[in-house]
Design an enzyme around this catalytic site. Structure first.
Site, PDB file in Angstrom:
ATOM      1  N   GLU A 139     -11.252 -10.685  -8.245  1.00 46.16           N
ATOM      2  CA  GLU A 139      -9.963 -10.664  -7.554  1.00 46.16           C
ATOM      3  C   GLU A 139      -9.461 -12.045  -7.183  1.00 46.16           C
ATOM      4  OE1 GLU A 139      -9.793  -7.082  -4.621  1.00 46.16           O
ATOM      5  OE2 GLU A 139     -11.861  -7.798  -4.643  1.00 46.16           O
ATOM      6  N   CYS A 169      -9.083  -2.084 -12.599  1.00 49.06           N
ATOM      7  CA  CYS A 169      -8.762  -0.997 -11.670  1.00 49.06           C
ATOM      8  C   CYS A 169      -7.503  -1.259 -10.856  1.00 49.06           C
ATOM      9  CB  CYS A 169      -9.931  -0.742 -10.719  1.00 49.06           C
ATOM     10  SG  CYS A 169     -10.342  -2.153  -9.675  1.00 49.06           S
ATOM     11  N   HIS A 213       0.816  -1.214   0.000  1.00 42.56           N
ATOM     12  CA  HIS A 213       0.000   0.000   0.000  1.00 42.56           C
ATOM     13  C   HIS A 213       0.847   1.260   0.000  1.00 42.56           C
ATOM     14  CE1 HIS A 213      -3.997  -1.666   0.077  1.00 42.56           C
ATOM     15  NE2 HIS A 213      -3.601  -2.547   0.953  1.00 42.56           N
ATOM     16  N   ASP A 233      -4.731  -8.150  -6.313  1.00 46.03           N
ATOM     17  CA  ASP A 233      -5.030  -9.390  -5.597  1.00 46.03           C
ATOM     18  C   ASP A 233      -5.126 -10.578  -6.543  1.00 46.03           C
ATOM     19  OD1 ASP A 233      -5.086  -8.992  -2.818  1.00 46.03           O
ATOM     20  OD2 ASP A 233      -6.973  -7.916  -2.951  1.00 46.03           O
TER      21      ASP A 233
END
Length: 758
Positions: free
Chosen positions: A605, A676, A364, A629
């Site tokens: 995902e 995305c 992240h 993911d």
């Protein structure tokens, strides 16, 4: 033996330099195994990598250390290096590969055990045990040495690098020290290192010169006095609870605080020019080593008491928080595990780059750095964090490299590259406001990924066609409790209104895995395969319904709301989510709200969603692929684990085939599909997504203009042809090379890291 291994590894990790680390190894191994000789041979640091140099020994002639050199394959040590496996001999001189070095005095020794020291598939050296008597070392000795060598490989590599960095301090002419990691965010940065370290953690304290020796000494003595007072107070408070013999521990602590070794040792280091935390760190390390060397078990345990006292003093020293203006104008933030909070502490106009020992390009912090347009290098496992405070650094986010004390020539090269990047960004600024239309006339909306209200204005100014992914968990993560329905409604309303009539996709709460809420802890052995995403919200309908009601209320009078469900792995989960959404809307209608019907989508995902793509698509309005993911689940690679980061590759053939299957499933159901994840921001990957006829892309704001440039430079037909070629290929590297070449041929060479650059 396990406690012995741990103690040796900890001592080596705390060593100040390579020489000290190696001396600890040979002394400890000789002592613990009760052998006659322990030696370490390392690749020749000043010569040919194929040569091995005797770097430390307990038992051989001390004058041989630093002088005995052998080629790889020469002698028994060379045999261990050549085979990269242990060699255990009863009588070494009988072996045909034995070579006698008179200066070592090893003719007295017969038994020989050598094990390789390997770090990231790279041979660092050989650890050797020798005995006078003829014998084969038993399995326990062999296992101990193998385990120790494996445990020490990283510490030796780290200490070797520290020695290299430290030696550079004495060199007048600058030289380049290059450390490789993992690309985190593209771009290059030149600046000054600032270490982000954990409070009250002695091992993370960086080296730093004292701005004022007198002030540092005064602060240290005040901290010591404060801790003495604190311990005396604790002792008095515990008088009615603990018996007298137990309270003696606090008296012992106070005595340690008044000891010459701890206080005077630290003061001496401060007067030598160190700032107080680093001086304290080194004094505590020295004291704990002295205790751990003692034979008496009780005295050995006192090492933990010294560390505890050291942490208490450090906490007092760290009461000052760095002010924003104290950060250099071109700050390179460096840390063992840089966090989003540490990143936010640096004023954005002063932050030039990020370097982290842990994490990968999909962490992240790396994603946040990309969103900010800040170059980042992650997973630098050999990073000498504590030695980088105030150092001049170059961050190469393209290749995942860090340069310490760069030469003037290298600085000039990277500054030239920075200028090229600025020119490219300026040239793309106008393009960002234009629609992304392929050469054969297909428009591909490029949306922005977002997670904060502060992102909205930059997203609008960047030319985003809408918000393709709003991470609603961010407002949850920055609070100390679950936000209420009215709070959430206000947040979502502002986003929807800001972009109206452009679409805004709000993803429902996606926590778990590596995203936790401080007030809703989820502790699991394998969090990525555990309770996360839609699984949590379906189990807590009171949380889910509150959020769904807030989203729907925010959309009153607007028609641009899209709701996206994360981590859907089965049809039952989708049905459950849709039922709760309908229930939330029915409740609001009963309360006389006028609520338009939102578009609803599913995130793809997990692999099961790939195979269910058509089935899921028939029940919703669109699919959105979260490649971050999906790649990790398809390849069984934790995207936050630097050890396996080289296996995480979005251009892996399995990933491409899964994406093709997902896109075909969505289109058979007559529904749109977007991407995305970070793959949508990679220029090479965008070509393939165009070939798969992906309908829309959603990227961080910093990548938006570049992605539009790629879309406008290719036709779908050309992209489809390249996709067909890639689907026949077996290696991600070959796929990358083909796509990079296509970018260059299309005149987009500025998006490809130039060949031949550092």
């Amino acid at each position: 033996m396990l406690h012995v291994l741990r103690r040796i590894v900890l001592e080596v990790g705390a060593a100040g330099n390579l020489t000290e680390a190696l001396e600890i190894i040979v002394r400890r191994v000789k002592q613990e195994l009760a052998i006659d000789v322990c030696s370490v041979y390392l690749r020749d640091p000043d010569g040919d990598d194929r040569r091995l140099l005797l770097m430390a020994s307990e038992g051989l002639n001390p004058e041989a250390v630093g002088h005995v050199i052998m080629n790889a394959g020469e002698g028994l040590v060379g045999l261990v290096a050549e085979r990269a496996e242990p060699v255990n001999l009863e009588n070494a001189p009988d072996h045909p590969r034995f070579k006698y070095f008179p200066e070592t005095g090893e003719e007295r020794y017969h038994a020989f055990l050598g094990v390789p020291i390997v770090h990231h598939r790279r041979l660092l050296g050989v650890l050797v045990a020798q005995q006078r008597e003829r014998r084969r070392f038993d399995d326990e000795h062999v296992a101990f040495l193998i385990t120790l060598a494996a445990q020490l490989a990283g510490a030796i590599s780290h200490a070797e690098l520290i020695g290299e960095v430290d030696n550079r301090r004495e060199v007048l002419q600058q030289e380049n020290v290059q450390i490789r990691g993992i690309p985190g965010a593209a771009g290059v940065a030149v600046g000054q290192g600032v270490v982000a370290y954990a409070l009250a953690d002695l091992d993370s304290v960086p080296d730093r010169a004292a701005a004022s020796v007198e002030e540092e000494e005064r602060a240290f003595r005040q901290a010591v006095q404060a801790v003495q007072d604190e311990l005396a107070e604790i002792r008095d408070r515990m008088e009615s609870v603990l018996p007298p013999e137990e309270r003696l521990l606090f008296d012992a602590y106070v005595m340690m605080l008044g000891s010459d070794s701890l206080v005077n040792g630290t003061v001496e280091r401060i007067r030598g020019g160190r700032w107080a935390p680093a001086a304290l760190r080194d004094t505590v390390r020295e004291s704990t080593r002295n205790f751990e060397d003692m034979d008496d078990p009780y005295l050995r345990e006192r090492a933990s008491d010294v560390r505890d006292i050291g942490r208490r003093i450090l906490m007092r020293l760290q009461s000052h928080v760095r002010d924003p203006e104290e950060f250099p104008g071109r700050t390179i933030l460096v840390g063992e595990d840089v966090t989003a909070t540490q990143l936010a502490e640096v004023p954005s106009e002063r932050l030039a780059g990020v370097v982290s020992s842990r994490g990968t390009g999909s962490s992240h912090v790396a994603i946040l750095a990309r969103a900010m347009g800040i170059p980042a290098v992650m997973g630098v496992s050999d990073l000498p964090v504590g030695r980088l405070e105030g150092r001049e650094l170059v961050v190469d986010g393209y290749r995942g490299s860090l340069y310490i004390q760069p030469s003037p020539e290298l600085l000039e090269e990277f500054r030239h590259l920075q200028e090229e990047e600025r020119e490219l960004a300026d040239g793309l600024r106008a393009l960002a406001q234009e629609p992304a239309v392929t050469k054969d006339g297909h428009e591909v909306p490029v949306y922005a990924n977002s997670g904060l209200l502060a992102d909205i204005a930059p997203s609008i100014q960047s030319g985003a066609d809408g918000i393709g992914l709003y991470r609603t968990e961010v407002p949850f993560m920055i609070r100390e409790r679950f936000p209420g329905e009215d709070e959430q409604t206000e947040i979502y309303r502002e986003i929807l209104q800001s972009f109206d009539p452009r679409p805004v996709t709000l993803r429902t709460l996606d926590v778990g895995g590596d995203k936790s809420l401080p007030y809703f802890p989820v502790s699991e052995d394998n969090p990525f395969l555990g309770w996360r995403g839609i699984r949590i919200t379906l189990d807590h309908p009171e949380i889910f319904l509150t959020q769904l009601r807030a989203m729907l209320r925010a959309s009153q009078g607007l028609t641009n709301l899209n709701i996206l469900f994360p981590m859907i792995s089965s049809l039952a989960e989708l049905k459950g989510a849709l039922q709760l959404l309908q229930r939330a809307r029915d409740e609001l209608l009963d309360e006389h709200y006028v609520i338009p019907v939102p578009r609803v989508g599913v995130m793809v995902e997990v692999p099961s969603a790939v195979y269910l793509a058509e089935t899921l698509a028939r029940r919703v309005d669109f699919l959105s692929v979260g490649t971050n993911d999906l790649v990790q689940y398809l390849l069984a690679v934790d995207r936050n684990n630097a050890r396996v980061a080289d296996l995480y590759n979005a251009l892996h053939p399995a990933v491409l085939h899964a994406l093709v299957q997902t896109a075909e499933g969505a289109h058979r159901a007559g529904k749109q599909i977007s991407v995305c994840g970070e793959m949508a921001a990679d220029p090479a990957s965008v070509i393939l997504l165009l070939g798969m006829e992906i309908d829309a892309l959603s990227v961080n704001v910093a990548a938006l203009a570049r992605v539009k440039w790629v879309v406008r430079s290719f036709s779908r037909a050309r992209a489809r042809h390249l996709l067909e070629q890639c689907l026949t290929m077996e290696e991600p590297a070959a796929i990358r090379a083909l796509l990079d070449n296509a970018l260059v041929q299309a005149g987009l060479g500025g998006l490809v890291r130039g060949a031949g650059r550092a």
